[in-house]
Structures are given as structure tokens and as C-alpha cells.
Design an enzyme around this catalytic site. Sequence first.
Site, PDB file in Angstrom:
ATOM      1  N   MET A  78       0.813  -1.206   0.000  1.00 49.39           N
ATOM      2  CA  MET A  78       0.000   0.000   0.000  1.00 49.39           C
ATOM      3  C   MET A  78       0.857   1.272   0.000  1.00 49.39           C
ATOM      4  O   MET A  78       2.059   1.228   0.230  1.00 49.39           O
ATOM      5  CB  MET A  78      -0.935   0.001   1.210  1.00 49.39           C
ATOM      6  CG  MET A  78      -1.933  -1.156   1.224  1.00 49.39           C
ATOM      7  SD  MET A  78      -3.003  -1.163   2.679  1.00 49.39           S
ATOM      8  CE  MET A  78      -3.993   0.317   2.398  1.00 49.39           C
ATOM      9  N   HIS A  79       0.199   2.388  -0.274  1.00 52.65           N
ATOM     10  CA  HIS A  79       0.712   3.749  -0.075  1.00 52.65           C
ATOM     11  C   HIS A  79       1.772   4.208  -1.066  1.00 52.65           C
ATOM     12  O   HIS A  79       2.098   5.390  -1.108  1.00 52.65           O
ATOM     13  CB  HIS A  79       1.294   3.918   1.341  1.00 52.65           C
ATOM     14  CG  HIS A  79       0.469   3.353   2.438  1.00 52.65           C
ATOM     15  ND1 HIS A  79      -0.845   3.710   2.635  1.00 52.65           N
ATOM     16  CD2 HIS A  79       0.773   2.435   3.403  1.00 52.65           C
ATOM     17  CE1 HIS A  79      -1.310   3.038   3.694  1.00 52.65           C
ATOM     18  NE2 HIS A  79      -0.362   2.255   4.158  1.00 52.65           N
ATOM     19  N   ASP A 237      -2.710  -4.912   0.399  1.00 52.87           N
ATOM     20  CA  ASP A 237      -2.256  -6.222   0.873  1.00 52.87           C
ATOM     21  C   ASP A 237      -2.939  -6.665   2.158  1.00 52.87           C
ATOM     22  O   ASP A 237      -3.285  -7.842   2.320  1.00 52.87           O
ATOM     23  CB  ASP A 237      -0.739  -6.253   1.021  1.00 52.87           C
ATOM     24  CG  ASP A 237      -0.171  -5.108   1.839  1.00 52.87           C
ATOM     25  OD1 ASP A 237      -0.935  -4.305   2.411  1.00 52.87           O
ATOM     26  OD2 ASP A 237       1.072  -5.001   1.909  1.00 52.87           O
TER      27      ASP A 237
END
EC number: 2.7.1.17
Length: 488
Positions: A78-79, A237
Amino acid sequence: MLYIGIDLGTSAVKLLLMQADGTIQKIVSKEYSLSFPKPGWAEQNPADWWQACMEGIRELTADVDRSQVAGIAFGGQMHGLVILDDQDRVIRPAILWNDGRTIAETEYLNEVIGREKLSEYTANIAFAGFTAPKLLWLKKHEPESFARIGKIMLPKDYIAYRLTGVHCTDVSDASGMLLMDVKNKRWSKEMLEICGILECQLPHIYESYEPVGTLLSESARMLGLPETVMVAAGAGDNAAAAVGTGTVGDGSCNISLGTSGTVFIASDRFVVDSHNALHAFAHADGRYHLMGCMLSAASCNKWWMEDILGTKEFAVQQSGITKLGENHVYFLPYLMGERSPHNDPKARGTFIGMTMDTTRADMTQAVLEGVAFALRDSFEVAKLSGIQINRTKICGGGAKSPLWKKMTANILNIKVDTLANEEGPALGAAMLAAVANGEYATVAEAAQAIVKVTDTVEPEAELAALYEMRYRTFREIYPKLKDLFWKM
């Protein structure tokens, strides 16, 4: 029919081939490099992800009738900030979730814009790894790259784009960008203005189980798959891992002991804890979840074993640990700074309590216990929000250690369920692909049919009491060292 789940991780992509009934037919993993251009920075080349995914899919389907592959979906780190120009070419290496360069931008968002405003706009406050602070950093330090942005994407969504030609993201992954109004599952106009970007620069938001398109003819040709293969949006995830562990439905919980560590609590209703110590995100099942995220979990054990002790015999090193609840050594697992609940990029890994009789086993034990104690920090925040958790599922590399599971059960004082398949995000992604193709009506129905618990570790009253006392000491260490970390 067959379904492919792609777990785009930090160090490798894991690909899983699943039959419609949940039977796992094959698993393939492909590694790629991770770059640290400066201390605290972490970057990757999206082209490496794409190449690894293409090679992995071809290997995964080499021995099956490829005409039977009906769907693909993703779980992904992520991110990460992936930026494309107006010709959809990658502008610069992706800035990853564990990159800590945005201390100033995170402080600006939290202190100048204000935590209350951020929580109002997005249900969350700023953390150094989130995407919005990365955009502010890019705008300040690489203005030429910022000016060229045509599309802003997340790591797994770049792969979805290359497969389908569709600029897409899903609600769970987009929740971690600090750009989305999580409650209403739409981009926040206020946050876009703060970051100086336009909504047209962001992808369309889908539910995780929704189809976004089918394979481009070129992608299908390269993979030897039918153009009719349906690609679903997938999930971040942690949300994908939650699906893969059956953590759907109100109050269900999953702990992930991967590179990072998470406490994932599913909720049918939108909930924000009063201190924003836990992330309030949309879930891949169409509802919501709270999540505490540690930046270093199983990676702490990997660092200790491989880099410090110089061994890969993890089980051998753990075999000498017998006196649980009695260790006099403590370890703060903040090797990359920390997110939940401290939100402190300057926090550092720390051993404390060593004496002349401290052994290697004591320090190994402290590393494992330190991660579990830090996970409990997030549980304590959840309790303050009125959430009671009596049991959890567990996944990730750390879940393969019986000792670590026993520690976790007793430090958290809850039942810990082990699953028949501990494939986490890859399995969850394949399940989302099956839902997108109509094999199951809902994510919950898929989870009920596919996910099976094989063993449960229960807390022991005497050991849990010993760990309760040790946890009370552990939680005093970080506050006493916080100011010192910022002087280093």
C-alpha cells in the site's frame, strides 16, 4: 475455472493459481530489487514489478489449460507513489510505503492543516508512509516531476493498468493514500486542493471485488491467456490478506506477521478511534475496517537472524527459548520508525535490559516478544473504542513459527487460529477474482466456502499473567525514549 491472485509485495511478487472451489493449484514467486537511495528512503522501479508479474503468470499457467483462466485480481503493498506522465510513462521510481523522507510534510499536514481536519476529510491523520505526504514532498523537492504528472497510481494498480489499459484503484488501497473520503468512498476535494492535484489525475475507484476490465490484446498475447480474462480491482495487501484469512464480517480479526505487521479488525459500520491511532479504512468486502500497522514485524526477526547473527536457521535459534514470560530483555521493534499507534518516523529499534548473563536466546526472545507487545498496543487502542476481540486469525511468514504464535496468544490473551492455507494476500486476491466472475455472490460467501481453520493456540492463564506484567513495562519504554530518538 481458474483464478490468479497476484500479491505484489515489497521484495517479491507472489502469484497463486486457485480453482473455483479454493483449491490452490500452484504458487510462484519472483523477486525484485529494493533501492535505498538515502537513509530512510525506499524506492522501486515499477518496470521490475511488471516484468516479474509477466514472468510469474507465464510460469504459473505453464502446465494448465490457459483457456480455463477466468480472472485475475491483486493484493498489493500500500501507499506507494507511482506517477505517470500524460503518455502513461513512469516518471520516476516509486516511493514506497516504508519510505520515511516525508517527516516535514507529515508534520505540516498534522500540525498546520490539523489532525481534526484530516480526520474529517479522510477519517485518518497523516503518516510518513502515506501517499499524500509523498506528493507534497515531490511538489517541493522535484517540481519538474510533479508538473509532469498525468496519473497518480498505487503499485498494484499500475499492474492492473498494464494488463487492461484502465486507470483504476480499489476502496481499500485508496483509503491509505490520505486522499480519499473513506466514509463515502470518494476522492476528497479538500485533500486534492491541499496537495495541488486534480481529480482527473487520480484513477477511478472500484470496490475490491468489482471487475475493471479484461486483458488488452497485447497483454493476452504475451501471457498466452484469453482476452476475456476478467481483471478485478483487488485490494491493498492487508485487506486482501483479510479476505484470504476469512476476516470478513463484523468484529472478526486477523494479525499479519509479514515484513510489516498488522492488526486488522473488520467492521460492518464506519468507525474512527478518537485518537486516530488506528487507520480507518474501507474493507475489500464492501464494508470497513480498523487497522493498526507496524512498519517492522517479521522483518525485525529477519534482520536479527540474518544481518546480526549471520544465520538463516530461524527455527534452530528459537529452539533454545524455553522460559516464556521471564525474559529480562526488551526490544522496541521500530527499525523503520513506527506507525501505529505512535506515528513516529524517528522511533528506533532498541534493546534494553541486558546484563552480563544475557544470552543470544534472550535477545532472540526479546525480538519476537517486542513485535507481539507492539501488536498489543493496537489492541489496546481498539479496546478504548469499545471493541472487544476474543480471537484472531494469523498469517504471514511469522505465523509459521509455533513459538511466535504461542507468544502472541499469551501476550494478547486471546485465541489465535491457524489456517489450512496461509497464503494471505495472494489467496485473498484470487478469491476476489472469483467473486468478480460470479463464482460466489459475495466476499463473505467465498470466505465461508474456502477458508478453513486447522488449529487454535489458546492462552494459558499463568503465562498470560506473566506477560501482562511484562507488557506494562514494555509500554513505558517508548515514551521515556521518544525525545531521545528525535535528538539522534
